[in-house]
Design an enzyme around this catalytic site. Structure first.
Site, PDB file in Angstrom:
ATOM      1  N   ALA A 123       0.862  -1.190   0.000  1.00 31.65           N
ATOM      2  CA  ALA A 123       0.000   0.000   0.000  1.00 31.65           C
ATOM      3  C   ALA A 123       0.890   1.229   0.000  1.00 31.65           C
ATOM      4  O   ALA A 123       1.896   1.270   0.704  1.00 31.65           O
ATOM      5  CB  ALA A 123      -0.905   0.011   1.226  1.00 31.65           C
ATOM      6  N   ALA A 124       0.512   2.206  -0.802  1.00 31.26           N
ATOM      7  CA  ALA A 124       1.254   3.470  -0.795  1.00 31.26           C
ATOM      8  C   ALA A 124       1.003   4.206   0.511  1.00 31.26           C
ATOM      9  O   ALA A 124       1.775   5.081   0.898  1.00 31.26           O
ATOM     10  CB  ALA A 124       0.813   4.338  -1.967  1.00 31.26           C
ATOM     11  N   PHE A 126      -0.631   3.150   4.492  1.00 32.66           N
ATOM     12  CA  PHE A 126      -1.251   2.135   5.344  1.00 32.66           C
ATOM     13  C   PHE A 126      -2.228   2.714   6.357  1.00 32.66           C
ATOM     14  O   PHE A 126      -2.748   1.988   7.182  1.00 32.66           O
ATOM     15  CB  PHE A 126      -0.166   1.306   6.052  1.00 32.66           C
ATOM     16  CG  PHE A 126       0.337   0.184   5.203  1.00 32.66           C
ATOM     17  CD1 PHE A 126      -0.387  -0.995   5.088  1.00 32.66           C
ATOM     18  CD2 PHE A 126       1.525   0.292   4.489  1.00 32.66           C
ATOM     19  CE1 PHE A 126       0.050  -2.038   4.293  1.00 32.66           C
ATOM     20  CE2 PHE A 126       1.977  -0.747   3.688  1.00 32.66           C
ATOM     21  CZ  PHE A 126       1.238  -1.921   3.587  1.00 32.66           C
ATOM     22  N   HIS A 156       4.639  17.082   1.904  1.00 34.09           N
ATOM     23  CA  HIS A 156       5.427  16.184   2.761  1.00 34.09           C
ATOM     24  C   HIS A 156       6.678  16.902   3.260  1.00 34.09           C
ATOM     25  O   HIS A 156       7.092  17.911   2.688  1.00 34.09           O
ATOM     26  CB  HIS A 156       5.857  14.922   1.999  1.00 34.09           C
ATOM     27  CG  HIS A 156       4.788  13.875   1.921  1.00 34.09           C
ATOM     28  ND1 HIS A 156       3.843  13.870   0.927  1.00 34.09           N
ATOM     29  CD2 HIS A 156       4.505  12.806   2.717  1.00 34.09           C
ATOM     30  CE1 HIS A 156       3.017  12.839   1.111  1.00 34.09           C
ATOM     31  NE2 HIS A 156       3.398  12.183   2.186  1.00 34.09           N
ATOM     32  N   LYS A 160      11.633  13.797   2.006  1.00 37.65           N
ATOM     33  CA  LYS A 160      11.011  12.819   1.087  1.00 37.65           C
ATOM     34  C   LYS A 160      11.694  12.884  -0.277  1.00 37.65           C
ATOM     35  O   LYS A 160      11.950  13.973  -0.796  1.00 37.65           O
ATOM     36  CB  LYS A 160       9.513  13.098   0.969  1.00 37.65           C
ATOM     37  CG  LYS A 160       8.783  12.027   0.160  1.00 37.65           C
ATOM     38  CD  LYS A 160       7.294  12.054   0.394  1.00 37.65           C
ATOM     39  CE  LYS A 160       6.578  11.041  -0.497  1.00 37.65           C
ATOM     40  NZ  LYS A 160       6.994   9.654  -0.201  1.00 37.65           N
ATOM     41  N   GLY A 166       3.392   8.428  -3.293  1.00 40.67           N
ATOM     42  CA  GLY A 166       2.675   7.212  -3.697  1.00 40.67           C
ATOM     43  C   GLY A 166       1.191   7.329  -3.372  1.00 40.67           C
ATOM     44  O   GLY A 166       0.337   6.834  -4.111  1.00 40.67           O
ATOM     45  N   THR A 167       0.882   8.004  -2.277  1.00 37.65           N
ATOM     46  CA  THR A 167      -0.530   8.177  -1.889  1.00 37.65           C
ATOM     47  C   THR A 167      -1.249   9.070  -2.893  1.00 37.65           C
ATOM     48  O   THR A 167      -2.393   8.783  -3.284  1.00 37.65           O
ATOM     49  CB  THR A 167      -0.610   8.806  -0.485  1.00 37.65           C
ATOM     50  OG1 THR A 167       0.109   7.963   0.404  1.00 37.65           O
ATOM     51  CG2 THR A 167      -2.040   8.945  -0.018  1.00 37.65           C
TER      52      THR A 167
HETATM   53  P1  NAD Z   1      13.862   6.981   6.013  1.00 40.88           P
HETATM   54  O1  NAD Z   1      14.874   7.497   5.045  1.00 40.88           O
HETATM   55  O2  NAD Z   1      13.695   7.685   7.326  1.00 40.88           O
HETATM   56  O3  NAD Z   1      14.180   5.453   6.366  1.00 40.88           O
HETATM   57  C1  NAD Z   1      14.559   4.491   5.409  1.00 40.88           C
HETATM   58  C2  NAD Z   1      15.383   3.443   6.125  1.00 40.88           C
HETATM   59  O4  NAD Z   1      15.657   2.385   5.212  1.00 40.88           O
HETATM   60  C3  NAD Z   1      16.742   3.984   6.622  1.00 40.88           C
HETATM   61  O5  NAD Z   1      17.013   3.456   7.892  1.00 40.88           O
HETATM   62  C4  NAD Z   1      17.723   3.450   5.575  1.00 40.88           C
HETATM   63  O6  NAD Z   1      19.026   3.240   6.091  1.00 40.88           O
HETATM   64  C5  NAD Z   1      17.062   2.124   5.230  1.00 40.88           C
HETATM   65  N1  NAD Z   1      17.434   1.632   3.899  1.00 40.88           N
HETATM   66  C6  NAD Z   1      17.529   2.335   2.747  1.00 40.88           C
HETATM   67  N2  NAD Z   1      17.893   1.530   1.738  1.00 40.88           N
HETATM   68  C7  NAD Z   1      18.032   0.282   2.291  1.00 40.88           C
HETATM   69  C8  NAD Z   1      18.389  -0.969   1.769  1.00 40.88           C
HETATM   70  N3  NAD Z   1      18.714  -1.085   0.469  1.00 40.88           N
HETATM   71  N4  NAD Z   1      18.412  -2.037   2.601  1.00 40.88           N
HETATM   72  C9  NAD Z   1      18.104  -1.896   3.908  1.00 40.88           C
HETATM   73  N5  NAD Z   1      17.760  -0.729   4.489  1.00 40.88           N
HETATM   74  C10 NAD Z   1      17.732   0.341   3.664  1.00 40.88           C
HETATM   75  O7  NAD Z   1      12.475   6.922   5.227  1.00 40.88           O
HETATM   76  P2  NAD Z   1      10.997   6.829   5.836  1.00 40.88           P
HETATM   77  O8  NAD Z   1      10.431   8.206   5.985  1.00 40.88           O
HETATM   78  O9  NAD Z   1      10.982   5.893   6.993  1.00 40.88           O
HETATM   79  O10 NAD Z   1      10.229   6.191   4.577  1.00 40.88           O
HETATM   80  C11 NAD Z   1      10.634   4.930   4.046  1.00 40.88           C
HETATM   81  C12 NAD Z   1       9.753   4.594   2.856  1.00 40.88           C
HETATM   82  O11 NAD Z   1       8.401   4.396   3.307  1.00 40.88           O
HETATM   83  C13 NAD Z   1       9.676   5.685   1.780  1.00 40.88           C
HETATM   84  O12 NAD Z   1       9.605   5.057   0.509  1.00 40.88           O
HETATM   85  C14 NAD Z   1       8.365   6.401   2.088  1.00 40.88           C
HETATM   86  O13 NAD Z   1       7.804   7.034   0.956  1.00 40.88           O
HETATM   87  C15 NAD Z   1       7.533   5.226   2.541  1.00 40.88           C
HETATM   88  N6  NAD Z   1       6.374   5.559   3.390  1.00 40.88           N
HETATM   89  C16 NAD Z   1       5.264   4.828   3.168  1.00 40.88           C
HETATM   90  C17 NAD Z   1       4.151   4.985   3.984  1.00 40.88           C
HETATM   91  C18 NAD Z   1       2.973   4.080   3.784  1.00 40.88           C
HETATM   92  O14 NAD Z   1       1.996   4.165   4.552  1.00 40.88           O
HETATM   93  N7  NAD Z   1       3.017   3.167   2.794  1.00 40.88           N
HETATM   94  C19 NAD Z   1       4.176   5.934   5.014  1.00 40.88           C
HETATM   95  C20 NAD Z   1       5.338   6.677   5.216  1.00 40.88           C
HETATM   96  C21 NAD Z   1       6.450   6.471   4.400  1.00 40.88           C
END
Ligand code: NAD
Length: 267
Positions: A123-124, A126, A156, A160, A166-167
């Site tokens: 999900a883009a 959750f 955002h 970001k 994605g949302t």
């Molecule tokens: P962030 O940068 O704070 O955290 C990302 C984490 O992943 C970091 O700890 C980084 O070191 C790690 N990481 C990066 N590449 C990696 C890899 N190849 N292997 C292992 N670890 C790796 O980002 P965030 O704000 O926590 O967001 C993360 C993702 O989630 C983004 O794509 C964001 O758009 C998405 N997101 C989705 C939702 C949802 O509800 N679906 C909500 C918020 C954020």
């Protein structure tokens, strides 16, 4: 029965929120916290990282070992992290919750292929509220019809890395579905210079980046003499984390396939 949950991206903003949510969820236990090799947080207790009590789970970079002791993996990283993880989950036969956004069509196809072998919930967004909004947006688009122009505005935080969110894209897909249009053909991603008049069938996106905004989305239906706006504002990452953990609990025991929050919530 207790579900053992591994979190990939444990050191990130969402990873920390997920650790705290799993620790507070009855029927769930944090089995592993994984981040990329070389991350400064490796070896730190996941609970301390998340600002809760120590959990006795140090952050590690060994995904295969983590999957061995886990029932389901939750991934919030970057697309390359997700793709490496989905290959590992496929090999280990473990279900995966994907929250990462920003995939190319080719990367989406790889995830879809993996879902023939393992259960994948993607999900883009959750949050329960956004998933209800997706349904409302589709219904409103269908009811208001072609007389109303659809535009989507999202904001955002400054960190970001993908745009539009994605949302926002999922909201665009929902509006396009209600209007029987294909977002790939009608999406307009930003306007500049002499753009000409607005084409009726287009769905426009505008992106705002800055500060610590967790995630705001508004879908506008602009008609003659009135406009309708449907808005969601996230005020904490806990709502995304809560939905992702709910999806993880639901996913355990589901057959291989591609699932969304609509399936989890029964919408
Ligand atoms: P962030 O940068 O704070 O955290 C990302 C984490 O992943 C970091 O700890 C980084 O070191 C790690 N990481 C990066 N590449 C990696 C890899 N190849 N292997 C292992 N670890 C790796 O980002 P965030 O704000 O926590 O967001 C993360 C993702 O989630 C983004 O794509 C964001 O758009 C998405 N997101 C989705 C939702 C949802 O509800 N679906 C909500 C918020 C954020």
């Amino acid at each position: 029965m207790t579900i053992r949950i591994a979190i990939l991206g444990a050191a990130g903003r969402m990873g920390r929120a997920l650790i705290a949510t799993v620790a507070a969820t009855p029927g769930a236990v944090l089995s592993a916290a994984i981040n990329r090799a070389g991350a400064a947080e490796l070896g730190t207790d996941a609970g301390l990282l998340a600002g809760v009590s120590p959990l006795g789970v140090p952050v590690s970079a060994d995904l295969a070992a983590a999957l061995d002791i886990s029932d389901v993996l939750i991934d919030f990283t970057r697309p390359e992290g997700t793709l490496a993880a989905i290959a590992a989950c496929r090999k280990a036969g473990k279900p995966m919750v994907i929250g990462t956004t920003g995939f190319t069509p080719e990367q989406k196809a790889l995830i879809a292929a993996a879902s023939h072998e393992i259960a994948v919930c993607q999900a883009a967004n959750f949050s329960v509220g956004v998933n209800v909004l997706l349904k409302l947006v589709e219904d409103a688009a269908r009811t208001l019809g072609d007389a109303y122009d659809v535009e989507i505005v999202e904001a955002h935080h400054r960190h970001k890395v993908d745009a539009p969110s994605g949302t926002a894209l999922a909201l665009g897909e929902a509006a396009a579905a209600g209007l029987k249009r294909n977002l790939r053909e009608v999406g307009i991603y930003g306007r500049e210079g002499h753009t000409g008049v607005r084409q009726t069938e287009t769905i426009g996106f505008a992106t705002v980046r800055g500060g610590d905004v967790i995630g705001d989305h508004t879908v506008m239906y602009l008609g003659d003499g009135e406009r309708v706006e449907l808005t969601h504002k996230a005020s904490s990452r806990g709502n995304f984390a809560g939905g992702a953990v709910r999806a993880a609990l639901w996913l355990k025991g589901q057959p291989a396939g591609s699932y969304s929050m609509r399936n989890v919530l029964g919408l």
